[in-house]
Design a protein around this motif. Sequence first.
Motif, PDB file in Angstrom:
ATOM      1  N   LEU A   6       9.423  12.830   3.688  1.00  0.00           N
ATOM      2  CA  LEU A   6       8.865  12.006   2.623  1.00  0.00           C
ATOM      3  C   LEU A   6       7.436  12.451   2.379  1.00  0.00           C
ATOM      4  CD1 LEU A   6      10.101   8.447   3.637  1.00  0.00           C
ATOM      5  CD2 LEU A   6      10.984   9.877   1.811  1.00  0.00           C
ATOM      6  N   ALA A   7       7.165  12.958   1.216  1.00  0.00           N
ATOM      7  CA  ALA A   7       5.817  13.403   0.906  1.00  0.00           C
ATOM      8  C   ALA A   7       5.671  13.532  -0.599  1.00  0.00           C
ATOM      9  CB  ALA A   7       5.521  14.738   1.579  1.00  0.00           C
ATOM     10  N   GLY A   8       4.445  13.566  -1.047  1.00  0.00           N
ATOM     11  CA  GLY A   8       4.200  13.791  -2.458  1.00  0.00           C
ATOM     12  C   GLY A   8       4.239  12.508  -3.265  1.00  0.00           C
ATOM     13  N   GLY A   9       4.113  12.638  -4.566  1.00  0.00           N
ATOM     14  CA  GLY A   9       4.004  11.478  -5.431  1.00  0.00           C
ATOM     15  C   GLY A   9       5.307  11.021  -6.049  1.00  0.00           C
ATOM     16  N   GLU A  10       6.411  11.685  -5.734  1.00  0.00           N
ATOM     17  CA  GLU A  10       7.684  11.277  -6.313  1.00  0.00           C
ATOM     18  C   GLU A  10       8.096   9.899  -5.791  1.00  0.00           C
ATOM     19  OE1 GLU A  10       9.456  12.808  -8.676  1.00  0.00           O
ATOM     20  OE2 GLU A  10       7.775  14.195  -8.793  1.00  0.00           O
ATOM     21  N   PRO A  11       8.699   9.058  -6.646  1.00  0.00           N
ATOM     22  CA  PRO A  11       9.148   7.742  -6.189  1.00  0.00           C
ATOM     23  C   PRO A  11      10.275   7.865  -5.178  1.00  0.00           C
ATOM     24  CG  PRO A  11       9.916   8.166  -8.410  1.00  0.00           C
ATOM     25  CD  PRO A  11       8.971   9.278  -8.073  1.00  0.00           C
ATOM     26  N   VAL A  12      10.334   6.933  -4.259  1.00  0.00           N
ATOM     27  CA  VAL A  12      11.366   6.936  -3.228  1.00  0.00           C
ATOM     28  C   VAL A  12      11.822   5.506  -2.980  1.00  0.00           C
ATOM     29  CG1 VAL A  12       9.655   6.788  -1.364  1.00  0.00           C
ATOM     30  CG2 VAL A  12      11.929   7.666  -0.863  1.00  0.00           C
ATOM     31  N   THR A  26       8.966   0.118   5.404  1.00  0.00           N
ATOM     32  CA  THR A  26       8.449  -0.134   4.060  1.00  0.00           C
ATOM     33  C   THR A  26       6.925  -0.209   4.076  1.00  0.00           C
ATOM     34  OG1 THR A  26      10.461  -1.372   3.500  1.00  0.00           O
ATOM     35  CG2 THR A  26       8.533  -1.710   2.089  1.00  0.00           C
ATOM     36  N   ALA A  27       6.376  -0.929   5.045  1.00  0.00           N
ATOM     37  CA  ALA A  27       4.922  -1.060   5.148  1.00  0.00           C
ATOM     38  C   ALA A  27       4.271   0.300   5.369  1.00  0.00           C
ATOM     39  CB  ALA A  27       4.562  -2.011   6.290  1.00  0.00           C
ATOM     40  N   ALA A  28       4.884   1.129   6.225  1.00  0.00           N
ATOM     41  CA  ALA A  28       4.326   2.456   6.509  1.00  0.00           C
ATOM     42  C   ALA A  28       4.366   3.350   5.280  1.00  0.00           C
ATOM     43  CB  ALA A  28       5.098   3.100   7.660  1.00  0.00           C
ATOM     44  N   MET A  29       5.461   3.281   4.517  1.00  0.00           N
ATOM     45  CA  MET A  29       5.587   4.116   3.320  1.00  0.00           C
ATOM     46  C   MET A  29       4.554   3.720   2.269  1.00  0.00           C
ATOM     47  SD  MET A  29       9.753   4.289   3.201  1.00  0.00           S
ATOM     48  CE  MET A  29       9.852   4.882   1.520  1.00  0.00           C
ATOM     49  N   VAL A  30       4.332   2.407   2.115  1.00  0.00           N
ATOM     50  CA  VAL A  30       3.318   1.946   1.165  1.00  0.00           C
ATOM     51  C   VAL A  30       1.933   2.393   1.635  1.00  0.00           C
ATOM     52  CG1 VAL A  30       2.196  -0.085   0.192  1.00  0.00           C
ATOM     53  CG2 VAL A  30       4.690  -0.012   0.351  1.00  0.00           C
ATOM     54  N   ALA A  31       1.676   2.257   2.939  1.00  0.00           N
ATOM     55  CA  ALA A  31       0.378   2.653   3.489  1.00  0.00           C
ATOM     56  C   ALA A  31       0.122   4.140   3.327  1.00  0.00           C
ATOM     57  CB  ALA A  31       0.298   2.265   4.972  1.00  0.00           C
ATOM     58  N   GLU A  32       1.193   4.937   3.309  1.00  0.00           N
ATOM     59  CA  GLU A  32       1.068   6.379   3.136  1.00  0.00           C
ATOM     60  C   GLU A  32       0.816   6.780   1.682  1.00  0.00           C
ATOM     61  OE1 GLU A  32       1.423   9.296   5.099  1.00  0.00           O
ATOM     62  OE2 GLU A  32       0.995   7.991   6.788  1.00  0.00           O
ATOM     63  N   GLY A  33       0.846   5.796   0.793  1.00  0.00           N
ATOM     64  CA  GLY A  33       0.575   6.092  -0.599  1.00  0.00           C
ATOM     65  C   GLY A  33       1.779   6.550  -1.388  1.00  0.00           C
ATOM     66  N   ALA A  58      10.260  -9.977  -2.056  1.00  0.00           N
ATOM     67  CA  ALA A  58       8.948 -10.572  -2.337  1.00  0.00           C
ATOM     68  C   ALA A  58       7.889 -10.008  -1.398  1.00  0.00           C
ATOM     69  CB  ALA A  58       9.025 -12.090  -2.208  1.00  0.00           C
ATOM     70  N   THR A  59       8.253  -9.795  -0.139  1.00  0.00           N
ATOM     71  CA  THR A  59       7.310  -9.214   0.826  1.00  0.00           C
ATOM     72  C   THR A  59       6.912  -7.806   0.395  1.00  0.00           C
ATOM     73  OG1 THR A  59       8.248 -10.491   2.661  1.00  0.00           O
ATOM     74  CG2 THR A  59       6.989  -8.514   3.231  1.00  0.00           C
ATOM     75  N   ALA A  60       7.901  -7.014  -0.014  1.00  0.00           N
ATOM     76  CA  ALA A  60       7.608  -5.647  -0.466  1.00  0.00           C
ATOM     77  C   ALA A  60       6.681  -5.663  -1.674  1.00  0.00           C
ATOM     78  CB  ALA A  60       8.910  -4.922  -0.789  1.00  0.00           C
ATOM     79  N   ARG A  61       6.892  -6.591  -2.591  1.00  0.00           N
ATOM     80  CA  ARG A  61       6.042  -6.664  -3.781  1.00  0.00           C
ATOM     81  C   ARG A  61       4.615  -7.044  -3.407  1.00  0.00           C
ATOM     82  NH1 ARG A  61      10.694  -9.832  -6.032  1.00  0.00           N
ATOM     83  NH2 ARG A  61      12.042  -8.280  -7.050  1.00  0.00           N
ATOM     84  N   ARG A  62       4.457  -7.935  -2.430  1.00  0.00           N
ATOM     85  CA  ARG A  62       3.107  -8.304  -1.995  1.00  0.00           C
ATOM     86  C   ARG A  62       2.360  -7.101  -1.440  1.00  0.00           C
ATOM     87  NH1 ARG A  62       5.608 -12.857   0.287  1.00  0.00           N
ATOM     88  NH2 ARG A  62       5.388 -11.980   2.399  1.00  0.00           N
ATOM     89  N   TRP A  63       3.103  -6.162  -0.869  1.00  0.00           N
ATOM     90  CA  TRP A  63       2.478  -4.964  -0.299  1.00  0.00           C
ATOM     91  C   TRP A  63       2.192  -3.903  -1.352  1.00  0.00           C
ATOM     92  CZ3 TRP A  63       6.438  -4.563   4.298  1.00  0.00           C
ATOM     93  CH2 TRP A  63       6.082  -5.511   5.281  1.00  0.00           C
ATOM     94  N   GLY A  64       2.655  -4.138  -2.568  1.00  0.00           N
ATOM     95  CA  GLY A  64       2.387  -3.172  -3.632  1.00  0.00           C
ATOM     96  C   GLY A  64       3.573  -2.308  -4.009  1.00  0.00           C
ATOM     97  N   ALA A  65       4.725  -2.566  -3.421  1.00  0.00           N
ATOM     98  CA  ALA A  65       5.927  -1.809  -3.765  1.00  0.00           C
ATOM     99  C   ALA A  65       6.676  -2.524  -4.889  1.00  0.00           C
ATOM    100  CB  ALA A  65       6.841  -1.678  -2.555  1.00  0.00           C
ATOM    101  N   GLU A  66       7.527  -1.789  -5.589  1.00  0.00           N
ATOM    102  CA  GLU A  66       8.485  -2.419  -6.478  1.00  0.00           C
ATOM    103  C   GLU A  66       9.687  -2.821  -5.627  1.00  0.00           C
ATOM    104  OE1 GLU A  66       9.150   0.677  -9.344  1.00  0.00           O
ATOM    105  OE2 GLU A  66       7.608  -0.123 -10.686  1.00  0.00           O
ATOM    106  N   THR A 116      16.149   9.747  -3.666  1.00  0.00           N
ATOM    107  CA  THR A 116      15.959   9.699  -2.223  1.00  0.00           C
ATOM    108  C   THR A 116      15.781   8.266  -1.777  1.00  0.00           C
ATOM    109  OG1 THR A 116      14.942  11.896  -2.109  1.00  0.00           O
ATOM    110  CG2 THR A 116      14.467  10.388  -0.307  1.00  0.00           C
ATOM    111  N   VAL A 117      16.511   7.885  -0.735  1.00  0.00           N
ATOM    112  CA  VAL A 117      16.370   6.555  -0.155  1.00  0.00           C
ATOM    113  C   VAL A 117      16.133   6.704   1.344  1.00  0.00           C
ATOM    114  CG1 VAL A 117      17.502   4.336   0.307  1.00  0.00           C
ATOM    115  CG2 VAL A 117      17.842   5.483  -1.893  1.00  0.00           C
ATOM    116  N   ALA A 118      15.086   6.077   1.835  1.00  0.00           N
ATOM    117  CA  ALA A 118      14.787   6.082   3.267  1.00  0.00           C
ATOM    118  C   ALA A 118      15.434   4.864   3.915  1.00  0.00           C
ATOM    119  CB  ALA A 118      13.282   6.060   3.492  1.00  0.00           C
ATOM    120  N   VAL A 119      16.039   5.071   5.072  1.00  0.00           N
ATOM    121  CA  VAL A 119      16.612   3.966   5.835  1.00  0.00           C
ATOM    122  C   VAL A 119      15.948   3.944   7.215  1.00  0.00           C
ATOM    123  CG1 VAL A 119      18.803   3.899   4.609  1.00  0.00           C
ATOM    124  CG2 VAL A 119      18.545   5.430   6.553  1.00  0.00           C
ATOM    125  N   ALA A 120      15.973   2.775   7.854  1.00  0.00           N
ATOM    126  CA  ALA A 120      15.093   2.534   9.002  1.00  0.00           C
ATOM    127  C   ALA A 120      15.776   2.662  10.356  1.00  0.00           C
ATOM    128  CB  ALA A 120      14.441   1.156   8.863  1.00  0.00           C
TER     129      ALA A 120
END
Length: 302
Positions: A6-12, A26-33, A58-66, A116-120
Amino acid sequence: MRDGILAGGEPVGVGLSGGPDSLALTAAMVAEGLTVTAICVDHGLQEGSREISERAAATARRWGAEAVVVPVEVPAGNSLEAAARAARYQAFARWAAPGNGVSIPSRGERVSFANTVAVAHTMDDLAESFVLAGLRGNPAAMAREAVIEGCRIVRPLLGVRRADTVGACEEIGVTPWNDPQNADPAFRRVRVRREVLPLLGDIVGGDAVPALARAAGRVQVEATRMESTTVPLATKDLPQATRHDIIAGALRAAGAKVSKAHVEGVDKLITQWHGQGPRDVGQGLVALRVSGEIKIEEKIYE
């Protein structure tokens, strides 16, 4: 995250259930920009499942994700876990298709997804799956990257322990949802987690998960090698027998004829390179040296 998966500006997209693993990812991916969209799949298997999915979104949206909540139907069958997993990946494939978008009825928005979809899945999941696969007589392991239902699935947390994701949620002040099915001994995975792995740890006098994860990784590397139609030039430094085995695997995976002459011919492209052109390996295929590897591909007729 910045390890080539996972890298770069492409949506994931990220599969977000609301549990500690997917929340931490999810939190880590948002923090990574990264440009993140949380895909919260509602399997409809438990009372209040829609509310759980909406809360995760709703939690993801609060962190800045869609985020989007995707309801699915899980067909009845012998394995509820397998059916739910299949429905989940089908949902990822539908909603993560390039150029696709989804309407969120409650918000009237459109969300665009990458393919691309990341799973945990964590190291603990990797070890559990490896044990279960072995008990079925088919040793296999989760891949860090795979194509499932036409969707690129990545697993960035395979080197992370489950306890670390729980700790991460505590650190960022979010309360994860604990799926009651994760404590139900009717599921084999739960018994492996709660009974088998602790017993193995007791037998070896320590934590059995890291060793099982390493073994799973070796199995995955071997499986990938046997399916690959390329041979890295770095194999030049390997023993000849090992190199020939890798070449034979690539020929076989490509559908070429595996013979002593073809294996040795391809080997010369690696060990005795002096600018020679493609090597015919039968079945309308050739082996050629390109960008640090030997490729087995269709012959081009001029």
